[in-house]
Design a protein around this motif. Structure first.
Motif, PDB file in Angstrom:
ATOM      1  N   GLN A  98       0.822  -1.209   0.000  1.00  0.00           N
ATOM      2  CA  GLN A  98       0.000   0.000   0.000  1.00  0.00           C
ATOM      3  C   GLN A  98       0.859   1.263   0.000  1.00  0.00           C
ATOM      4  O   GLN A  98       0.583   2.203  -0.743  1.00  0.00           O
ATOM      5  CB  GLN A  98      -0.938   0.013   1.210  1.00  0.00           C
ATOM      6  CG  GLN A  98      -2.135  -0.883   1.021  1.00  0.00           C
ATOM      7  CD  GLN A  98      -3.124  -0.738   2.141  1.00  0.00           C
ATOM      8  OE1 GLN A  98      -3.100  -1.522   3.082  1.00  0.00           O
ATOM      9  NE2 GLN A  98      -3.981   0.244   2.062  1.00  0.00           N
ATOM     10  N   CYS A 101       2.421   1.989  -3.413  1.00  0.00           N
ATOM     11  CA  CYS A 101       1.496   2.626  -4.360  1.00  0.00           C
ATOM     12  C   CYS A 101       1.329   4.107  -4.051  1.00  0.00           C
ATOM     13  O   CYS A 101       1.374   4.957  -4.955  1.00  0.00           O
ATOM     14  CB  CYS A 101       0.139   1.922  -4.327  1.00  0.00           C
ATOM     15  SG  CYS A 101       0.173   0.234  -4.975  1.00  0.00           S
ATOM     16  N   SER A 105       2.800   7.331  -6.373  1.00  0.00           N
ATOM     17  CA  SER A 105       1.913   8.384  -6.851  1.00  0.00           C
ATOM     18  C   SER A 105       2.369   9.759  -6.370  1.00  0.00           C
ATOM     19  O   SER A 105       2.449  10.709  -7.151  1.00  0.00           O
ATOM     20  CB  SER A 105       0.484   8.118  -6.364  1.00  0.00           C
ATOM     21  OG  SER A 105      -0.368   9.177  -6.683  1.00  0.00           O
ATOM     22  N   ILE A 119      -6.901   7.100  -4.593  1.00  0.00           N
ATOM     23  CA  ILE A 119      -6.835   6.135  -5.695  1.00  0.00           C
ATOM     24  C   ILE A 119      -5.601   5.257  -5.549  1.00  0.00           C
ATOM     25  O   ILE A 119      -5.686   4.037  -5.638  1.00  0.00           O
ATOM     26  CB  ILE A 119      -6.860   6.847  -7.069  1.00  0.00           C
ATOM     27  CG1 ILE A 119      -8.253   7.395  -7.340  1.00  0.00           C
ATOM     28  CG2 ILE A 119      -6.428   5.893  -8.182  1.00  0.00           C
ATOM     29  CD1 ILE A 119      -8.350   8.278  -8.578  1.00  0.00           C
ATOM     30  N   SER A 120      -4.459   5.872  -5.315  1.00  0.00           N
ATOM     31  CA  SER A 120      -3.216   5.102  -5.258  1.00  0.00           C
ATOM     32  C   SER A 120      -3.074   4.300  -3.972  1.00  0.00           C
ATOM     33  O   SER A 120      -2.790   3.104  -4.005  1.00  0.00           O
ATOM     34  CB  SER A 120      -2.011   6.018  -5.437  1.00  0.00           C
ATOM     35  OG  SER A 120      -1.954   6.970  -4.382  1.00  0.00           O
ATOM     36  N   ILE A 124      -5.996   1.203  -5.118  1.00  0.00           N
ATOM     37  CA  ILE A 124      -5.048   0.293  -5.776  1.00  0.00           C
ATOM     38  C   ILE A 124      -4.202  -0.447  -4.745  1.00  0.00           C
ATOM     39  O   ILE A 124      -4.075  -1.670  -4.791  1.00  0.00           O
ATOM     40  CB  ILE A 124      -4.158   1.061  -6.775  1.00  0.00           C
ATOM     41  CG1 ILE A 124      -5.014   1.645  -7.896  1.00  0.00           C
ATOM     42  CG2 ILE A 124      -3.062   0.157  -7.331  1.00  0.00           C
ATOM     43  CD1 ILE A 124      -4.285   2.612  -8.808  1.00  0.00           C
ATOM     44  N   ALA A 127      -6.273  -2.971  -2.785  1.00  0.00           N
ATOM     45  CA  ALA A 127      -6.668  -4.122  -3.608  1.00  0.00           C
ATOM     46  C   ALA A 127      -5.524  -5.129  -3.702  1.00  0.00           C
ATOM     47  O   ALA A 127      -5.730  -6.340  -3.532  1.00  0.00           O
ATOM     48  CB  ALA A 127      -7.084  -3.656  -5.001  1.00  0.00           C
ATOM     49  N   LEU A 128      -4.328  -4.639  -3.955  1.00  0.00           N
ATOM     50  CA  LEU A 128      -3.160  -5.543  -3.999  1.00  0.00           C
ATOM     51  C   LEU A 128      -2.915  -6.195  -2.638  1.00  0.00           C
ATOM     52  O   LEU A 128      -2.677  -7.399  -2.546  1.00  0.00           O
ATOM     53  CB  LEU A 128      -1.915  -4.769  -4.435  1.00  0.00           C
ATOM     54  CG  LEU A 128      -1.902  -4.248  -5.863  1.00  0.00           C
ATOM     55  CD1 LEU A 128      -0.687  -3.342  -6.090  1.00  0.00           C
ATOM     56  CD2 LEU A 128      -1.905  -5.403  -6.854  1.00  0.00           C
TER      57      LEU A 128
END
Length: 150
Positions: A98, A101, A105, A119-120, A124, A127-128
Motif C-alpha cells: 500500500q 502505491c 503516486s 486512488i493510489s 489500488i 486491492a493488492l
C-alpha cells in the motif's frame, strides 16, 4: 475440489471480502481524517505515509478479529503466538504494498491530494494488499490444523 469444498471456499472468500470492505472503510476514514481532515489539510498532510501506516494498523486490528472469528472461525488453530507473528509479518508486507502505491503516486508521479492519494494508496494499494492477505492468511495464518491425536 469437491462441490462442498468449493461452496465453503466461496463462503470464506465472501466473508473475507466483507471484512476487507469494513477494513477498507476504516482505513479510508482514518487516512482521510489524518491527511485531509475537514479543511483539506489534516495534521499529517505533509506526511501521507505516516498517516497511511496509522490507518493500516487500525484497519489491521479489524481484519484480524473479523477473519479469525468469522472468515476462518471454523478452523482449529494451535501455536497461537506463531500465528500472531505470521499475521504481523504478512501485514508488514501488505503495508509495504500500500505504501509503495501511495509513495509512487506522491513522489514519483507528483500527484497529491484527496483523489490521487485515495486512488493510489486506498484503492489500488489496498486491492493488492487484500489479495496478498487472502492467500497468506488462508495458507499460513489461519490454516486448518487437524484435531490433536489422543
Amino acid at each position: 475440489m469437491t462441490q462442498n469444498a468449493a461452496v465453503k471456499r466461496g463462503k470464506q472468500a465472501g466473508a473475507f471480502l466483507v471484512i476487507g470492505g469494513i477494513a477498507f472503510l476504516v482505513d479510508a476514514l482514518v487516512f482521510n481524517l489524518l491527511a485531509f481532515w475537514v479543511t483539506g489539510r489534516g495534521p499529517l498532510y505533509d506526511l501521507p505515509l505516516v498517516a497511511k501506516i496509522i490507518a493500516i494498523v487500525v484497519a489491521s486490528v479489524v481484519t484480524y478479529v473479523g477473519n479469525r472469528y468469522w472468515t476462518f472461525g471454523d478452523r482449529r488453530l494451535q501455536r497461537r503466538m506463531s500465528r500472531y507473528a505470521l499475521f504481523a509479518v504478512f501485514n508488514l508486507i501488505a503495508i509495504g504494498l500500500q505504501l509503495g502505491c501511495l509513495a509512487f503516486s506522491r513522489y514519483v508521479l507528483g500527484l497529491e491530494g484527496p483523489l490521487a492519494d485515495n486512488i493510489s494508496g486506498t484503492f489500488i494499494g489496498q486491492a493488492l494488499a487484500t489479495a496478498f492477505r487472502f492467500f497468506t492468511y488462508d495458507r499460513f495464518v489461519f490454516p486448518h490444523d487437524p484435531p490433536p491425536q489422543r
